[in-house]
Design a protein around this motif. Structure first.
Motif, PDB file in Angstrom:
ATOM      1  N   LYS A 152       0.766  -1.122  -0.049  1.00  0.00           N
ATOM      2  CA  LYS A 152       0.010  -0.218  -0.091  1.00  0.00           C
ATOM      3  C   LYS A 152       0.678   1.325  -0.037  1.00  0.00           C
ATOM      4  N   THR A 153       2.058   1.093   0.117  1.00  0.00           N
ATOM      5  CA  THR A 153       3.132   2.170   0.208  1.00  0.00           C
ATOM      6  C   THR A 153       3.597   2.341  -0.965  1.00  0.00           C
ATOM      7  N   LYS A 154       4.158   3.467  -1.430  1.00  0.00           N
ATOM      8  CA  LYS A 154       4.886   3.737  -2.683  1.00  0.00           C
ATOM      9  C   LYS A 154       6.302   2.994  -2.764  1.00  0.00           C
ATOM     10  N   GLU A 155       6.716   2.790  -1.571  1.00  0.00           N
ATOM     11  CA  GLU A 155       8.110   2.198  -1.588  1.00  0.00           C
ATOM     12  C   GLU A 155       7.811   0.610  -1.938  1.00  0.00           C
ATOM     13  N   GLY A 156       7.062   0.033  -1.182  1.00  0.00           N
ATOM     14  CA  GLY A 156       6.606  -1.358  -1.599  1.00  0.00           C
ATOM     15  C   GLY A 156       6.155  -1.492  -3.151  1.00  0.00           C
ATOM     16  N   GLN A 157       5.378  -0.580  -3.698  1.00  0.00           N
ATOM     17  CA  GLN A 157       5.047  -0.678  -5.161  1.00  0.00           C
ATOM     18  C   GLN A 157       6.367  -0.519  -5.957  1.00  0.00           C
ATOM     19  N   MET A 158       7.246   0.204  -5.691  1.00  0.00           N
ATOM     20  CA  MET A 158       8.289   0.196  -6.432  1.00  0.00           C
ATOM     21  C   MET A 158       9.493  -0.956  -6.227  1.00  0.00           C
ATOM     22  N   LYS A 159       9.231  -1.656  -5.127  1.00  0.00           N
ATOM     23  CA  LYS A 159       9.925  -2.712  -5.048  1.00  0.00           C
ATOM     24  C   LYS A 159       9.349  -3.892  -5.944  1.00  0.00           C
ATOM     25  N   GLY A 160       8.168  -3.870  -6.180  1.00  0.00           N
ATOM     26  CA  GLY A 160       7.212  -4.813  -6.854  1.00  0.00           C
ATOM     27  C   GLY A 160       7.718  -4.445  -8.313  1.00  0.00           C
ATOM     28  N   ILE A 161       7.855  -3.374  -8.848  1.00  0.00           N
ATOM     29  CA  ILE A 161       8.118  -3.078 -10.381  1.00  0.00           C
ATOM     30  C   ILE A 161       9.612  -3.305 -10.316  1.00  0.00           C
ATOM     31  N   GLU A 162      10.337  -3.204  -9.416  1.00  0.00           N
ATOM     32  CA  GLU A 162      11.987  -3.521  -9.816  1.00  0.00           C
ATOM     33  C   GLU A 162      12.123  -5.077  -9.800  1.00  0.00           C
ATOM     34  N   GLN A 163      11.344  -5.765  -9.193  1.00  0.00           N
ATOM     35  CA  GLN A 163      11.448  -7.304  -9.376  1.00  0.00           C
ATOM     36  C   GLN A 163      10.700  -7.586 -10.719  1.00  0.00           C
ATOM     37  N   MET A 164       9.614  -7.049 -11.110  1.00  0.00           N
ATOM     38  CA  MET A 164       9.088  -7.572 -12.523  1.00  0.00           C
ATOM     39  C   MET A 164      10.233  -6.961 -13.705  1.00  0.00           C
ATOM     40  N   ARG A 165      10.840  -5.849 -13.193  1.00  0.00           N
ATOM     41  CA  ARG A 165      12.038  -5.585 -14.306  1.00  0.00           C
ATOM     42  C   ARG A 165      13.270  -6.480 -14.323  1.00  0.00           C
ATOM     43  N   GLU A 166      13.618  -7.069 -13.240  1.00  0.00           N
ATOM     44  CA  GLU A 166      14.505  -7.914 -13.214  1.00  0.00           C
ATOM     45  C   GLU A 166      14.247  -9.103 -13.710  1.00  0.00           C
ATOM     46  N   HIS A 167      12.919  -9.641 -13.938  1.00  0.00           N
ATOM     47  CA  HIS A 167      12.436 -10.813 -14.521  1.00  0.00           C
ATOM     48  C   HIS A 167      12.139 -10.348 -16.055  1.00  0.00           C
ATOM     49  N   GLY A 168      12.454  -8.978 -16.590  1.00  0.00           N
ATOM     50  CA  GLY A 168      11.912  -8.895 -17.985  1.00  0.00           C
ATOM     51  C   GLY A 168      10.543  -8.592 -18.100  1.00  0.00           C
ATOM     52  N   ILE A 169       9.544  -8.774 -16.956  1.00  0.00           N
ATOM     53  CA  ILE A 169       8.336  -8.363 -17.194  1.00  0.00           C
ATOM     54  C   ILE A 169       7.941  -7.145 -17.555  1.00  0.00           C
ATOM     55  N   GLU A 170       7.032  -7.309 -18.809  1.00  0.00           N
ATOM     56  CA  GLU A 170       6.669  -5.688 -19.154  1.00  0.00           C
ATOM     57  C   GLU A 170       5.168  -5.359 -18.898  1.00  0.00           C
ATOM     58  N   GLY A 171       4.468  -6.476 -18.369  1.00  0.00           N
ATOM     59  CA  GLY A 171       2.955  -6.144 -18.369  1.00  0.00           C
ATOM     60  C   GLY A 171       2.404  -7.336 -17.210  1.00  0.00           C
ATOM     61  N   GLY A 176      -4.281  -2.156  -6.139  1.00  0.00           N
ATOM     62  CA  GLY A 176      -3.057  -2.444  -6.290  1.00  0.00           C
ATOM     63  C   GLY A 176      -2.665  -2.213  -7.675  1.00  0.00           C
ATOM     64  N   ALA A 177      -3.354  -2.373  -8.538  1.00  0.00           N
ATOM     65  CA  ALA A 177      -3.090  -2.561 -10.294  1.00  0.00           C
ATOM     66  C   ALA A 177      -3.191  -1.122 -10.678  1.00  0.00           C
ATOM     67  N   LYS A 178      -3.941  -0.325  -9.835  1.00  0.00           N
ATOM     68  CA  LYS A 178      -4.269   1.244 -10.004  1.00  0.00           C
ATOM     69  C   LYS A 178      -2.767   1.845  -9.821  1.00  0.00           C
ATOM     70  N   ALA A 179      -2.142   1.618  -8.472  1.00  0.00           N
ATOM     71  CA  ALA A 179      -1.089   2.197  -8.071  1.00  0.00           C
ATOM     72  C   ALA A 179      -0.052   1.821  -9.073  1.00  0.00           C
ATOM     73  N   LEU A 180       0.357   0.688  -9.503  1.00  0.00           N
ATOM     74  CA  LEU A 180       1.222   0.275 -10.583  1.00  0.00           C
ATOM     75  C   LEU A 180       1.137   1.001 -11.971  1.00  0.00           C
ATOM     76  N   THR A 181      -0.312   1.140 -12.110  1.00  0.00           N
ATOM     77  CA  THR A 181      -0.529   1.986 -13.426  1.00  0.00           C
ATOM     78  C   THR A 181      -0.169   3.635 -13.301  1.00  0.00           C
ATOM     79  N   GLU A 182      -0.378   3.944 -12.172  1.00  0.00           N
ATOM     80  CA  GLU A 182       0.030   5.296 -12.255  1.00  0.00           C
ATOM     81  C   GLU A 182       1.327   5.487 -12.018  1.00  0.00           C
ATOM     82  N   LEU A 183       2.136   4.398 -11.627  1.00  0.00           N
ATOM     83  CA  LEU A 183       3.418   4.619 -11.690  1.00  0.00           C
ATOM     84  C   LEU A 183       4.212   4.069 -12.842  1.00  0.00           C
ATOM     85  N   GLY A 184       3.354   4.019 -13.818  1.00  0.00           N
ATOM     86  CA  GLY A 184       3.774   3.796 -15.377  1.00  0.00           C
ATOM     87  C   GLY A 184       4.090   2.315 -15.582  1.00  0.00           C
ATOM     88  N   PHE A 185       3.538   1.413 -14.895  1.00  0.00           N
ATOM     89  CA  PHE A 185       3.601  -0.123 -15.237  1.00  0.00           C
ATOM     90  C   PHE A 185       2.199  -0.594 -15.498  1.00  0.00           C
TER      91      PHE A 185
END
Length: 320
Positions: A77-96, A108-117
């Protein structure tokens, strides 16, 4: 887009596995790699991510629950946690990412969307309370589970000439109580969307007794009050003794119905199509048996689930 992820979050619902299967096989059909995130958003933060193949989703379409498991995660629910999730996906090459779940999952999906993922939401919850879709994955199965329980309880109610109170799930939405109550012939249905008068309920029960009716079924959504609390109020108001059945989490389990398997397959496949078309930040649904999609941010912020009050009126007319 060459790699996508899929996760389930929040409360499980029958048909989630069918949706996962559809996401995986639809993606592989289009030569896209699929990665499963195990344990919801908590698993995303912790990097519990594994590549899925055709065999990974074999023999799961008929199973309840979710093979990817689910968990609630305060950190996400925190921005820090959301960014950790995005970084994990980037490490695996996940694009969506395809997110299957209810209101919290959509947020949660809305938060990732607002961060550009790019994310696509798939409605998976037995409560049937996601805006933008007439039905959610798991609702039909839960409904049939409740109806089966009502039918069995009515046999006992008839044999012992009693009034039974059946408490069902539905904290904020009364769909399960309304649909199951109508289909099960309940004399009274209590839902969060509508107020009730105890005197009216008591009068209906007394009128039934006067014409020779010896048993009654009252269906209460948990968002109104507990079955125990309502039984106490009814006893105080009308001196009517009752028996109480709380169906609880059994409503979430069991093999999904054919309707839920088909709905989940359609919605899961459509979510992949949207990602392949470059359309992140969307959610899928069904209206008048046609697949639809809409902006997930707009849906959460502006739309509201609307109960079919015509059904509620009908239930009152038929239970005189």
């Amino acid at each position: 887009m060459n790699k996508i992820g899929v996760l389930t979050s929040g409360g499980d619902s029958p048909g989630m596995n069918a949706a996962i299967r559809a996401v995986v096989r639809k993606a592989i059909f289009h030569d896209i790699e699929v990665y499963g995130v195990y344990g919801g958003f908590a698993g995303l933060i912790n990097g519990n991510i594994k590549r899925l193949g055709l065999g990974s989703v074999g023999d799961i379409i008929h199973r309840g629950g979710t093979m990817l498991q689910s968990a609630r995660c305060a950190e996400f629910k925190t921005k820090e946690g959301q960014m950790k999730g995005i970084e994990q996906m980037r490490e695996h090459g996940i694009e969506g990412l395809v997110v299957i779940g209810g209101d919290g999952s959509y947020r949660g999906a809305k938060a990732l969307t607002e961060l550009g993922f790019p994310c696509v939401g798939v409605p998976g919850t037995i409560d049937n309370d996601i805006p933008g879709t007439e039905f959610t994955i798991g609702f039909d199965t839960a409904l049939n589970t409740v109806i089966d329980a009502i039918d069995k309880i009515r046999d006992t109610a008839s044999s012992h000439e009693r009034t039974f109170i059946i408490e069902v799930m539905g904290r904020d939405a009364g769909d399960i109580a309304l649909w199951a109550g109508l289909a099960g012939g309940a004399e009274t249905i209590l839902i969060p969307e509508e107020n009730y008068e105890m005197d009216d309920i008591a009068d209906k029960l007394h009128r039934g007794n006067e014409r020779g009716k010896k048993h009654s079924i009252i269906v209460v959504a948990e968002g109104v009050c507990s079955g125990v609390e309502f039984a106490r109020k009814l006893k105080e108001a009308a001196n009517i003794d009752t028996r109480i059945s709380v169906l609880g989490h059994m409503q979430r389990g069991g093999s999904p119905t054919a309707a839920d398997r088909v709905l989940a397959s359609r919605l899961g496949a459509r979510a992949v199509e949207l990602l392949l078309d470059g359309q992140g930040g969307r959610a899928v649904g069904i209206e008048r048996n046609r697949l639809v999609d809409y902006d997930i941010i707009e849906a959460i912020e502006e739309k509201k689930h609307v109960l079919d009050l015509d059904l509620y009126k009908l239930s009152q007319e038929l239970s005189i």
